[in-house]
Design a protein around this motif. Structure first.
Motif, short mmCIF file in Angstrom:
data_model
loop_
_atom_site.label_atom_id
_atom_site.label_comp_id
_atom_site.label_asym_id
_atom_site.label_seq_id
_atom_site.Cartn_x
_atom_site.Cartn_y
_atom_site.Cartn_z
N MET A 1 -11.18 39.37 -5.10
CA MET A 1 -10.82 40.32 -4.07
C MET A 1 -12.07 40.94 -3.45
N LYS A 2 -13.08 41.20 -4.28
CA LYS A 2 -14.31 41.81 -3.80
C LYS A 2 -15.07 40.85 -2.87
N ARG A 3 -14.99 39.56 -3.14
CA ARG A 3 -15.66 38.58 -2.29
C ARG A 3 -15.03 38.52 -0.90
N ILE A 4 -13.72 38.63 -0.86
CA ILE A 4 -13.03 38.64 0.43
C ILE A 4 -13.42 39.89 1.22
N ALA A 5 -13.50 41.02 0.53
CA ALA A 5 -13.92 42.26 1.20
C ALA A 5 -15.34 42.14 1.72
N ARG A 6 -16.22 41.54 0.94
CA ARG A 6 -17.61 41.35 1.38
C ARG A 6 -17.67 40.42 2.58
N LEU A 7 -16.86 39.37 2.57
CA LEU A 7 -16.83 38.43 3.68
C LEU A 7 -16.35 39.12 4.96
N LEU A 8 -15.30 39.93 4.83
CA LEU A 8 -14.78 40.64 6.00
C LEU A 8 -15.77 41.69 6.52
N ILE A 9 -16.47 42.36 5.62
CA ILE A 9 -17.48 43.34 6.03
C ILE A 9 -18.64 42.64 6.74
N THR A 10 -19.06 41.50 6.22
CA THR A 10 -20.13 40.76 6.86
C THR A 10 -19.69 40.25 8.23
N MET A 11 -18.43 39.84 8.34
CA MET A 11 -17.91 39.40 9.63
C MET A 11 -17.92 40.56 10.63
N LEU A 12 -17.50 41.72 10.20
CA LEU A 12 -17.52 42.90 11.06
C LEU A 12 -18.95 43.26 11.45
N ALA A 13 -19.88 43.16 10.51
CA ALA A 13 -21.28 43.43 10.81
C ALA A 13 -21.84 42.43 11.82
N LEU A 14 -21.43 41.17 11.71
CA LEU A 14 -21.88 40.16 12.65
C LEU A 14 -21.31 40.41 14.05
N ILE A 15 -20.06 40.81 14.12
CA ILE A 15 -19.45 41.14 15.41
C ILE A 15 -20.13 42.36 16.03
N LEU A 16 -20.43 43.38 15.22
CA LEU A 16 -21.16 44.55 15.73
C LEU A 16 -22.56 44.18 16.20
N THR A 17 -23.20 43.28 15.48
CA THR A 17 -24.52 42.81 15.88
C THR A 17 -24.46 42.11 17.23
N ALA A 18 -23.41 41.32 17.43
CA ALA A 18 -23.25 40.63 18.71
C ALA A 18 -23.02 41.62 19.85
N LYS A 19 -22.41 42.76 19.55
CA LYS A 19 -22.21 43.79 20.58
C LYS A 19 -23.52 44.52 20.89
N ILE A 20 -24.41 44.65 19.90
CA ILE A 20 -25.65 45.40 20.08
C ILE A 20 -26.75 44.54 20.69
N VAL A 21 -26.94 43.34 20.18
CA VAL A 21 -28.05 42.48 20.60
C VAL A 21 -27.64 41.68 21.84
N PRO A 22 -28.38 41.78 22.93
CA PRO A 22 -27.98 41.11 24.17
C PRO A 22 -27.94 39.59 24.09
N GLY A 23 -28.73 38.95 23.28
CA GLY A 23 -28.79 37.49 23.24
C GLY A 23 -27.80 36.84 22.30
N ILE A 24 -26.94 37.61 21.65
CA ILE A 24 -25.97 37.06 20.70
C ILE A 24 -24.57 37.32 21.23
N ARG A 25 -23.74 36.26 21.17
CA ARG A 25 -22.38 36.39 21.69
C ARG A 25 -21.41 35.66 20.78
N ILE A 26 -20.29 36.34 20.47
CA ILE A 26 -19.20 35.75 19.70
C ILE A 26 -17.97 35.80 20.59
N GLU A 27 -17.37 34.65 20.83
CA GLU A 27 -16.25 34.56 21.76
C GLU A 27 -14.90 34.91 21.14
N SER A 28 -14.75 34.73 19.82
CA SER A 28 -13.45 35.00 19.21
C SER A 28 -13.62 35.45 17.76
#
Length: 112
Positions: free
Chosen positions: A1-28
């Motif tokens: 369960m903790k691994r799934i939570a870590r994966l989801l947190i990392t996914m959220l962090a990656l999406i936030l990074t794509a919102k902050i950094v102009p050269g990174i884009r996630i479409e979905s």
């Protein structure tokens, strides 16, 4: 369960990074999930090998070359995942720094 939570947190962090950094884009959200999964696998299997091979350069640069290696891992992930784009090495390096900061903060909150 903790691994799934870590994966989801990392996914959220990656999406936030794509919102902050102009050269990174996630479409979905799906692309964010696959990018997170592949980035984790690349960091587990390929990053240690690259770190060992570039150890003299890393020592010579006082560890700053590790930022380049992290950026390369992000670029490699972007080349493997559809709908996840990184415009260049500079955006990848800056994105990897932001991703590490956000991810560390969010995982620290999870562990408390």
């Amino acid at each position: 369960m903790k691994r799934i939570a870590r994966l989801l947190i990392t996914m959220l962090a990656l999406i936030l990074t794509a919102k902050i950094v102009p050269g990174i884009r996630i479409e979905s959200i799906g692309a964010g999930f696959w990018a997170t999964l592949i980035l984790g696998l690349v960091n587990v299997f390929l990053k240690p090998i690259l770190t060992i091979f570039t150890l003299p350069l890393t020592i010579f640069s006082f560890g700053l070359f590790l930022f380049v290696i992290n950026g390369l891992m992000l670029l490699l992930t972007a080349s493997m995942v559809n709908d996840f784009y990184v415009s260049g090495l500079l955006a990848a390096i800056f994105g990897s720094i932001i991703l590490s900061i956000i991810n560390s903060f969010m995982l620290d909150v999870l562990n408390d």
